[in-house]
Design a protein around this motif. Sequence first.
Motif, PDB file in Angstrom:
ATOM      1  N   GLU A  70       0.831  -1.208   0.000  1.00 52.18           N
ATOM      2  CA  GLU A  70       0.000   0.000   0.000  1.00 52.18           C
ATOM      3  C   GLU A  70       0.862   1.254   0.000  1.00 52.18           C
ATOM      4  N   ASP A  71       2.164   1.091   0.229  1.00 55.57           N
ATOM      5  CA  ASP A  71       3.050   2.249   0.376  1.00 55.57           C
ATOM      6  C   ASP A  71       3.902   2.550  -0.849  1.00 55.57           C
ATOM      7  N   ALA A  72       4.030   1.599  -1.760  1.00 54.85           N
ATOM      8  CA  ALA A  72       4.904   1.845  -2.912  1.00 54.85           C
ATOM      9  C   ALA A  72       4.671   0.830  -4.015  1.00 54.85           C
ATOM     10  N   ASN A  73       4.881   1.283  -5.238  1.00 56.31           N
ATOM     11  CA  ASN A  73       4.879   0.399  -6.408  1.00 56.31           C
ATOM     12  C   ASN A  73       6.299   0.170  -6.932  1.00 56.31           C
ATOM     13  N   TYR A  74       7.166   1.112  -6.587  1.00 53.66           N
ATOM     14  CA  TYR A  74       8.562   1.051  -7.031  1.00 53.66           C
ATOM     15  C   TYR A  74       9.448   1.547  -5.892  1.00 53.66           C
ATOM     16  N   LEU A  75      10.733   1.339  -6.045  1.00 50.36           N
ATOM     17  CA  LEU A  75      11.713   1.886  -5.112  1.00 50.36           C
ATOM     18  C   LEU A  75      12.795   2.621  -5.892  1.00 50.36           C
ATOM     19  N   LEU A  76      13.227   3.754  -5.371  1.00 49.70           N
ATOM     20  CA  LEU A  76      14.433   4.415  -5.863  1.00 49.70           C
ATOM     21  C   LEU A  76      15.574   3.927  -4.986  1.00 49.70           C
ATOM     22  N   THR A  77      16.598   3.349  -5.589  1.00 49.14           N
ATOM     23  CA  THR A  77      17.741   2.854  -4.825  1.00 49.14           C
ATOM     24  C   THR A  77      18.989   3.655  -5.175  1.00 49.14           C
ATOM     25  N   CYS A  78      19.838   3.863  -4.176  1.00 54.47           N
ATOM     26  CA  CYS A  78      21.066   4.632  -4.350  1.00 54.47           C
ATOM     27  C   CYS A  78      22.184   3.935  -3.586  1.00 54.47           C
TER      28      CYS A  78
END
Length: 205
Positions: A70-78
């Motif tokens: 419910e909090d995200a469909n994708y992640l930005l990773t660094c």
Amino acid sequence: FYESPKHTNSRDSLFRAVREFGITRSYVDKFIRSQPDWQILQRPVKPKNTRFDPGYVQIDTIDIRNLESEDANYLLTCTDIYTRKLWAYPLESLKASDVAAQLQKFLNSYKLTKTIQSDNKNEFKDQVATLLEKQNITHVKSKSATPTSQSQIERKNGTLKRALYGYKQKTGNDPIPELQSFLDSLNLQPNKNTKVAPAARRNKL
């Protein structure tokens, strides 16, 4: 030597011609290195590779829609190439505006950032490019679908995805609310190459 100094065997040829007089190979080498012709033929020293300094960061996105979070469909990773530390931020979409907003959080957290390396997908254009330009951060773009050019972040993504999906499969719970706990755990594990945990390597800066 003076007739053709560009020959790679000049040192050995000269040594063979003078060794009968007790002149050593080391002396011949020092003599040749002191000659202007030899110095002119040497390649210029390459500038230092900044990829291995703190502040060179690779970024990417992960599709986690199968987690049905419910909090995200994708992640930005660094990940920083030097410390190997991993950061991740939830994304609702891959719009450049959403990525830029989360990337700003990363830049606020890691102020050593000098260079951002990403692939050339659309989510890293427009607002992301503007953000990096405003903050005087160099943006290096690599080709899409080329894991070798983004090797560090690709490996980190694989490890993080396995942890998230494994947790989901084992517990049935959404792992994204606990995302920071997963990151802390990964960053405390010693890296295979540096033999030091990313968190500890970061603390040494």
